[in-house]
Design a protein around this motif. Structure first.
Motif, PDB file in Angstrom:
ATOM      1  N   ASP A  10      10.816  -6.862  32.236  1.00 41.43           N
ATOM      2  CA  ASP A  10      11.915  -6.407  33.076  1.00 41.43           C
ATOM      3  C   ASP A  10      11.413  -5.871  34.411  1.00 41.43           C
ATOM      4  OD1 ASP A  10      13.594  -7.116  31.079  1.00 41.43           O
ATOM      5  OD2 ASP A  10      13.807  -5.106  30.225  1.00 41.43           O
ATOM      6  N   GLU A  11      10.312  -5.112  34.358  1.00 44.83           N
ATOM      7  CA  GLU A  11       9.778  -4.534  35.586  1.00 44.83           C
ATOM      8  C   GLU A  11       8.269  -4.595  35.547  1.00 44.83           C
ATOM      9  OE1 GLU A  11      11.161  -0.471  36.434  1.00 44.83           O
ATOM     10  OE2 GLU A  11      13.016  -1.069  35.431  1.00 44.83           O
ATOM     11  N   GLY A  12       7.641  -4.443  36.723  1.00 42.52           N
ATOM     12  CA  GLY A  12       6.193  -4.402  36.797  1.00 42.52           C
ATOM     13  C   GLY A  12       5.581  -5.775  36.987  1.00 42.52           C
ATOM     14  N   THR A  13       4.249  -5.806  37.047  1.00 48.04           N
ATOM     15  CA  THR A  13       3.561  -7.087  37.217  1.00 48.04           C
ATOM     16  C   THR A  13       2.400  -7.184  36.245  1.00 48.04           C
ATOM     17  OG1 THR A  13       2.212  -6.079  38.944  1.00 48.04           O
ATOM     18  CG2 THR A  13       4.075  -7.428  39.680  1.00 48.04           C
ATOM     19  N   ILE A  14       2.149  -8.403  35.819  1.00 48.68           N
ATOM     20  CA  ILE A  14       0.975  -8.696  35.002  1.00 48.68           C
ATOM     21  C   ILE A  14       0.193  -9.759  35.753  1.00 48.68           C
ATOM     22  CG2 ILE A  14       0.132  -9.630  32.827  1.00 48.68           C
ATOM     23  CD1 ILE A  14       2.731  -8.737  31.528  1.00 48.68           C
ATOM     24  N   SER A  20       0.343   0.602  32.214  1.00 49.77           N
ATOM     25  CA  SER A  20      -0.569   0.227  33.296  1.00 49.77           C
ATOM     26  C   SER A  20      -1.967   0.267  32.727  1.00 49.77           C
ATOM     27  CB  SER A  20      -0.467   1.207  34.468  1.00 49.77           C
ATOM     28  OG  SER A  20       0.805   1.147  35.044  1.00 49.77           O
ATOM     29  N   ILE A  21      -2.642  -0.880  32.765  1.00 46.71           N
ATOM     30  CA  ILE A  21      -3.954  -0.939  32.147  1.00 46.71           C
ATOM     31  C   ILE A  21      -4.715  -2.135  32.711  1.00 46.71           C
ATOM     32  CG2 ILE A  21      -3.252  -2.371  30.211  1.00 46.71           C
ATOM     33  CD1 ILE A  21      -5.145  -0.992  28.448  1.00 46.71           C
ATOM     34  N   SER A  22      -6.027  -2.020  32.727  1.00 39.80           N
ATOM     35  CA  SER A  22      -6.856  -3.161  33.124  1.00 39.80           C
ATOM     36  C   SER A  22      -7.757  -3.513  31.965  1.00 39.80           C
ATOM     37  CB  SER A  22      -7.738  -2.804  34.317  1.00 39.80           C
ATOM     38  OG  SER A  22      -6.961  -2.561  35.438  1.00 39.80           O
ATOM     39  N   ILE A  23      -7.678  -4.750  31.544  1.00 45.04           N
ATOM     40  CA  ILE A  23      -8.559  -5.223  30.484  1.00 45.04           C
ATOM     41  C   ILE A  23      -9.705  -5.969  31.156  1.00 45.04           C
ATOM     42  CG2 ILE A  23      -8.747  -6.702  28.460  1.00 45.04           C
ATOM     43  CD1 ILE A  23      -5.736  -6.121  27.989  1.00 45.04           C
ATOM     44  N   PRO A  24     -10.932  -5.491  31.009  1.00 49.36           N
ATOM     45  CA  PRO A  24     -12.040  -6.096  31.743  1.00 49.36           C
ATOM     46  C   PRO A  24     -12.341  -7.509  31.261  1.00 49.36           C
ATOM     47  CG  PRO A  24     -12.854  -4.475  30.179  1.00 49.36           C
ATOM     48  CD  PRO A  24     -11.374  -4.365  30.166  1.00 49.36           C
ATOM     49  N   ALA A  25     -12.903  -8.316  32.150  1.00 46.79           N
ATOM     50  CA  ALA A  25     -13.298  -9.670  31.781  1.00 46.79           C
ATOM     51  C   ALA A  25     -14.527  -9.607  30.893  1.00 46.79           C
ATOM     52  CB  ALA A  25     -13.580 -10.495  33.025  1.00 46.79           C
ATOM     53  N   LEU A  47      -2.228  -4.980  34.025  1.00 45.08           N
ATOM     54  CA  LEU A  47      -0.813  -4.710  33.820  1.00 45.08           C
ATOM     55  C   LEU A  47      -0.452  -3.509  34.676  1.00 45.08           C
ATOM     56  CD1 LEU A  47      -1.944  -5.860  30.953  1.00 45.08           C
ATOM     57  CD2 LEU A  47       0.302  -5.212  30.146  1.00 45.08           C
ATOM     58  N   GLU A  48       0.575  -3.653  35.501  1.00 51.15           N
ATOM     59  CA  GLU A  48       0.966  -2.552  36.364  1.00 51.15           C
ATOM     60  C   GLU A  48       2.409  -2.192  36.091  1.00 51.15           C
ATOM     61  OE1 GLU A  48       0.216  -2.576  40.792  1.00 51.15           O
ATOM     62  OE2 GLU A  48      -1.442  -3.822  40.071  1.00 51.15           O
ATOM     63  N   ASN A  49       2.597  -1.000  35.569  1.00 50.88           N
ATOM     64  CA  ASN A  49       3.951  -0.496  35.390  1.00 50.88           C
ATOM     65  C   ASN A  49       4.848  -1.441  34.605  1.00 50.88           C
ATOM     66  OD1 ASN A  49       5.193   1.834  35.878  1.00 50.88           O
ATOM     67  ND2 ASN A  49       5.258   1.596  38.114  1.00 50.88           N
TER      68      ASN A  49
END
Lengths: 352, 251
Positions: free
Chosen positions: B54-58, B21-26, B4-6
């Protein structure tokens, strides 16, 4: 230290030889057998009533030239019933699926009140001569167009927005329907008794309202829309699981709902413009079809629903014509007998 | 990996999610915890593309959730919401069969049936597979739903409070099933949990959410601490050494 383990035994039930584990729409042999028996009975009844309408009380001996001439004249009524049963059954089942609601029908979405409003306005503005004006192919096409346009505008507006919500759409549809109904009632108040009498005849759902000259437009239209829905049956099965589950399974839910509602509005418009309001028929047919088919799969529900619709319509018409000599107003007997059958079913099974 | 970015979603002037903003590991189980209204379920539904942002990317293993076709995403990620109510009457097996829809488009092959059988057996539903859903208890029904998302055969499985309305035994049983799914089937499971002790015991990673933002992310050992939990849940929490690992006491 004892780690938590699963206590339930991990066994698969021993299935009888030849009984493959299957996720099919008819889960067991019993359900499957029941389905085909129900379907056969419906087909026999349909053929029986269909033939009965053509041949019963036919003064000429069966097989003679005169017999076929009379049967041919009656055939157009049977055809109307087939078209209406097809439209109402498929439209209502699809509509209830995409709205995830089994107690509403597309007719409350303003279709019938729009029809009533158009008919009333014609008589109100043009006098009894208006009744003549509201017949003919041009008027039929116009009527269908107005109804489809209204529903497309409604669905497009309410479902595409940021807050696209099917419940709000239904509510607005019902309110528009009620509003149109009040306008019609007001206009009817101002009619003279003779004009009102002429109008009333048009406002009862009646097979006699249909004009064979509408067929070249009505039949292709309803076949097109109906085929679209039938070919979409597998996706409708998923849509019936609700919005979130169907998105999870990769369905573009909004597009699917819009497409279905458009096709439903065509079917409803054709049926209503053809014979007038039939508020209860679609609901009755769909509910009975769920009970009779007893499966989630639309490929199996659709045929049962269409046949049930035809049996109800032709049965009611047959009884009205040959028992009460009042063939015009089938909607009355549909509501009496159909409603009773419906109540018996629901009370016996205790669920929708 | 889920990235998840922003990510930002605004409801009103004072209610908003993000920026996250977070990374969930596989691999393994990641638990989302946090107080009521923190936005755990909302985050999960946004990752599962049930709700727009609304904003950011997943992105899920490199695929942008917003731009990838829903039917392709359905083969990578599955999501199960809390409330599941169907108007149609389905048997357990029919429901689980629907899990194969992204692959089979409704035409179940013998291979599909095999996968359906496997996920039914995996959740011990073999004896119940011919039953209708309305004839099951809450716990059994919940297992049937989980069997459906397992049959979908996706690398990522998102579950929104699957322990809701389950008693102790069924909760433990469900978590044990999920643990096995992560280990034996190699699934990445992201789960919203209410009970911090369940998260501490069964999860590989814990992600704490508060006021629409991720405030902590780490292993259970890093999160199961007095100061961290007290800060996240805004109530005094003491972590003691229980017989099966750390135990948060908050009453």
């Amino acid at each position: 230290m004892a780690e938590t383990t699963i206590t339930a035994p991990r066994t698969t039930p021993k299935l009888r030889a030849g009984n493959r584990r299957s996720s099919g729409p008819l889960p067991s042999k019993k359900v499957g057998k029941r389905y085909w028996i129900v379907l056969s009975i419906l087909i026999v009844l349909s053929l029986g009533f269909g033939f009965g309408l053509l041949a019963w009380d036919n003064p000429m001996p069966p097989g003679s030239r005169g017999f076929w001439l009379i049967a041919q004249m009656r055939a157009s009524n049977v055809l109307v019933m087939l078209v209406v049963a097809f439209c109402q059954a498929i439209a209502t089942v699809s509509f209830q699926t995409v709205t995830n609601n089994r107690i509403i029908t597309p007719s409350i979405m303003g279709f019938e009140s729009l029809y009533v409003a158009v008919q009333t306005a014609a008589v109100f503005l043009l006098g009894a001569a208006g009744v003549v004006a509201i017949q003919g192919v041009g008027q039929f096409v116009l009527q269908v167009l107005i109804m489809v346009a209204l529903s497309v505008a409604l669905y497009g507006w309410l479902l595409s927005g940021k807050y696209g919500n099917i419940q709000i759409m239904l509510l607005v549809g019902i309110i528009i329907g009620a509003g149109l109904g009040s306008v019609s009632t007001f206009m009817q108040r101002l009619l003279s008794p003779s004009e009102f009498d002429v109008l009333t005849a048009r406002l009862f759902g009646s097979v006699a309202n249909a004009d064979p000259s509408y067929f070249p437009i009505a039949i292709p239209l309803c076949l097109l829309a109906g085929t679209g829905l039938i070919l979409n049956a597998r996706r409708l099965n998923v849509v019936s699981l609700g919005k979130e589950t169907s998105i999870n399974l990769g369905i573009n839910h909004r597009r699917e709902v819009m497409k279905t509602l458009l096709l439903v509005s065509i079917l409803m418009a054709v049926s209503t413009a053809l014979i007038g309001p039939m508020t209860f028929l679609g609901f009755l047919v769909a509910t009975l079809a769920y009970q009779l088919a007893d499966t989630y799969d639309h490929r199996y529900i659709f045929p049962v629903a269409v046949l049930t619709g035809f049996v109800i319509l032709s049965g009611a018409y047959f009884i009205m014509k040959n028992l009460f000599y009042a063939q015009g107003v089938v909607s009355i007997i549909i509501e009496v007998i159909g409603g009773t059958v419906f109540l018996i079913f629901i009370l016996r099974k205790g669920r929708l | 990996m889920i990235t998840l970015e922003n990510v930002h979603k605004k409801y009103s002037n004072d209610v908003a999610i993000g920026p996250v903003s977070i990374s969930i590991p596989a691999g393994g189980i990641t638990a989302l915890v946090g107080p009521n209204g923190a936005g755990k379920s909302t985050l999960l539904t946004m990752v599962g593309r049930l709700m727009g942002i609304d904003e950011g990317t997943i992105s899920i293993s490199g695929f942008d959730v917003a731009s990838t076709a829903s039917k392709d995403l359905a083969k990578i990620v599955s999501i199960l919401r809390q409330e599941n109510h169907f108007v149609t009457r389905l048997t357990v097996r029919q429901l689980v069969g629907f899990g194969r829809f992204p692959h089979s488009k409704g035409r179940l092959s013998a291979a599909d049936e095999l996968i359906v059988s496997r996920s039914i057996d995996f959740l011990d539903l073999g004896a119940l597979e011919a039953r209708y859903l309305d004839e099951l208890s809450g716990g059994q029904r919940q297992r049937a739903y989980v069997a459906m998302v397992l049959a979908q055969d996706t690398e990522y499985v998102l579950l929104d409070e699957p322990l809701n309305n389950l008693d102790m035994a069924h909760s433990v049983q469900m978590m044990a099933h999920l643990r096995r799914a992560a280990e034996e089937l190699g699934r990445t499971i992201v789960i919203v949990l209410h009970d911090i002790n369940f998260a501490g015991h069964y999860a590989d990673h814990i992600c704490a959410v508060k006021h629409g933002k991720v405030v902590e992310f780490g292993t259970p050992a890093e999160i199961m601490r007095d100061d961290v939990l007290t800060r996240v849940f805004e109530t005094p929490v003491t972590v003691i050494d229980g017989p099966r690992g750390p135990l948060a006491v908050y009453y």
